[in-house]
Design a protein around this motif. Structure first.
Motif, PDB file in Angstrom:
ATOM      1  N   CYS A 144       4.229   3.569   1.260  1.00  0.00           N
ATOM      2  CA  CYS A 144       2.983   3.586   2.044  1.00  0.00           C
ATOM      3  C   CYS A 144       1.791   3.240   1.146  1.00  0.00           C
ATOM      4  O   CYS A 144       1.744   2.155   0.593  1.00  0.00           O
ATOM      5  N   PHE A 145       0.845   4.164   0.977  1.00  0.00           N
ATOM      6  CA  PHE A 145      -0.282   3.983   0.069  1.00  0.00           C
ATOM      7  C   PHE A 145       0.216   3.591  -1.322  1.00  0.00           C
ATOM      8  O   PHE A 145      -0.366   2.733  -1.997  1.00  0.00           O
ATOM      9  N   GLY A 146       1.317   4.199  -1.739  1.00  0.00           N
ATOM     10  CA  GLY A 146       1.890   3.872  -3.039  1.00  0.00           C
ATOM     11  C   GLY A 146       2.408   2.452  -3.125  1.00  0.00           C
ATOM     12  O   GLY A 146       2.442   1.856  -4.206  1.00  0.00           O
ATOM     13  N   GLY A 147       2.808   1.892  -1.978  1.00  0.00           N
ATOM     14  CA  GLY A 147       3.217   0.491  -1.978  1.00  0.00           C
ATOM     15  C   GLY A 147       2.060  -0.417  -2.317  1.00  0.00           C
ATOM     16  O   GLY A 147       2.214  -1.424  -3.027  1.00  0.00           O
ATOM     17  N   THR A 148       0.872  -0.066  -1.811  1.00  0.00           N
ATOM     18  CA  THR A 148      -0.331  -0.820  -2.167  1.00  0.00           C
ATOM     19  C   THR A 148      -0.582  -0.733  -3.664  1.00  0.00           C
ATOM     20  O   THR A 148      -0.893  -1.738  -4.319  1.00  0.00           O
ATOM     21  N   VAL A 164       8.868  -2.882  -5.940  1.00  0.00           N
ATOM     22  CA  VAL A 164       9.450  -2.647  -4.622  1.00  0.00           C
ATOM     23  C   VAL A 164       8.461  -1.843  -3.796  1.00  0.00           C
ATOM     24  O   VAL A 164       7.964  -0.806  -4.254  1.00  0.00           O
ATOM     25  N   THR A 165       8.158  -2.304  -2.592  1.00  0.00           N
ATOM     26  CA  THR A 165       7.318  -1.533  -1.682  1.00  0.00           C
ATOM     27  C   THR A 165       8.130  -1.109  -0.469  1.00  0.00           C
ATOM     28  O   THR A 165       8.842  -1.929   0.119  1.00  0.00           O
ATOM     29  N   PHE A 166       8.038   0.176  -0.121  1.00  0.00           N
ATOM     30  CA  PHE A 166       8.652   0.709   1.089  1.00  0.00           C
ATOM     31  C   PHE A 166       7.537   0.991   2.089  1.00  0.00           C
ATOM     32  O   PHE A 166       6.643   1.785   1.801  1.00  0.00           O
ATOM     33  N   HIS A 167       7.589   0.342   3.247  1.00  0.00           N
ATOM     34  CA  HIS A 167       6.553   0.476   4.277  1.00  0.00           C
ATOM     35  C   HIS A 167       5.169   0.603   3.634  1.00  0.00           C
ATOM     36  O   HIS A 167       4.390   1.494   3.937  1.00  0.00           O
ATOM     37  N   GLY A 168       4.880  -0.321   2.727  1.00  0.00           N
ATOM     38  CA  GLY A 168       3.635  -0.256   1.971  1.00  0.00           C
ATOM     39  C   GLY A 168       2.441  -0.827   2.716  1.00  0.00           C
ATOM     40  O   GLY A 168       2.589  -1.612   3.644  1.00  0.00           O
TER      41      GLY A 168
END
Length: 265
Positions: A144-148, A164-168
């Motif tokens: 999420c926010f961490g994907g950004t 790697v982004t998960f639902h970022g």
């Protein structure tokens, strides 16, 4: 009797493996901000091993990213959960989380984006200075926010093998960013996620093509935002919900991706 001995040996092996996972709070500096990250490592292995920086959801360093770090340690990596807010702050309700994340997102064009990159870079510096980390094999993941955060770290030119982004939260790199990106990008996205506009996805993909970045995007049908976190109980009208199938498949995609980017030539 022989069967019982085998069972006891297996249990002992399992307990020993679990006991080898060491975790600790790590204090580091990001400008004037004191941060408290969470480090997980399997001390049973010898020699430097790949490091993975974990960027949490907008809640901060709570149980979810801590568990992800421990899972990465079980795979043989040294994992550090980044403290993006400082002082180990953890939000417990959306209003609080929105306020904490707002120092970045709410001030995106007036220094928020740069602040996000600086905080992310400080966490990366903390990870790579660990003597058990192979500085040539480091990646970042985010939820999420961490994907950004993970994407913005890549856009800043950080030396990363992969991201790697998960639902970022998907941000589009600026023209100057494209030449700096060194990481391979894996974007794992809910096909029905209403929080990311289609035009944002189109702009992101076009920018990555123009920059000749090595990227891959996987969509999970029926998945919305936050699909990896079991705490996201599905509710009518909510854009956030756990999806067991998407969580399992995206986890495997990450494991395969990390194995590839960390493979020694």
């Amino acid at each position: 009797m022989q069967t019982a001995v085998v069972v006891l040996l297996l249990l002992g092996l399992s307990m020993a493996t679990q006991a080898a996972i060491k975790t600790e709070t790590v204090t580091y500096q990001a400008g004037d901000t004191v941060c408290q990250g969470y480090l997980a490592d399997d001390d049973a292995g010898a020699g430097p091993r790949p490091g993975v920086l974990v960027f949490p959801e907008w809640w901060g360093v709570n149980d979810f990213p801590r568990e992800r770090a421990r899972q990465l340690a079980e795979l043989g990596y040294v994992a550090l959960v980044a403290d993006m807010y400082g002082d180990g702050l953890v939000a417990t309700d959306p209003a609080e989380a929105g306020k904490l994340a707002g120092q970045f997102r709410g001030a995106w064009d007036t220094g928020g984006r740069q602040l996000m990159r600086e905080r992310a870079a400080a966490a990366l510096a903390e990870l790579v200075k660990n003597p058990r980390v192979d500085r040539q094999r480091v990646a970042a993941i985010g939820f999420c926010f961490g994907g950004t955060c993970a994407l913005e770290l890549a856009y800043s030119g950080a030396v990363l093998g992969g991201v790697v982004t998960f639902h970022g939260g998907l941000t589009v790199p600026e023209a100057a960013d494209l030449a700096r990106i060194k990481a391979h990008l894996l974007i794992l996205h809910g096909a029905d996620d209403p929080t990311i506009k289609p035009e944002t996805i189109t702009a992101l993909q076009e920018a990555l093509r123009q920059g000749k970045v090595d990227w891959e995007m996987i969509y999970y049908g029926g998945a919305v935002h936050g699909f990896t976190n079991p705490a996201n109980v599905p509710a009518a009208g909510s854009p956030v919900a756990y999806n067991e199938i998407a969580a399992r498949r995206s986890g495997q995609a990450m494991r395969d991706f990390l194995a590839e980017v960390f493979a020694k030539p």
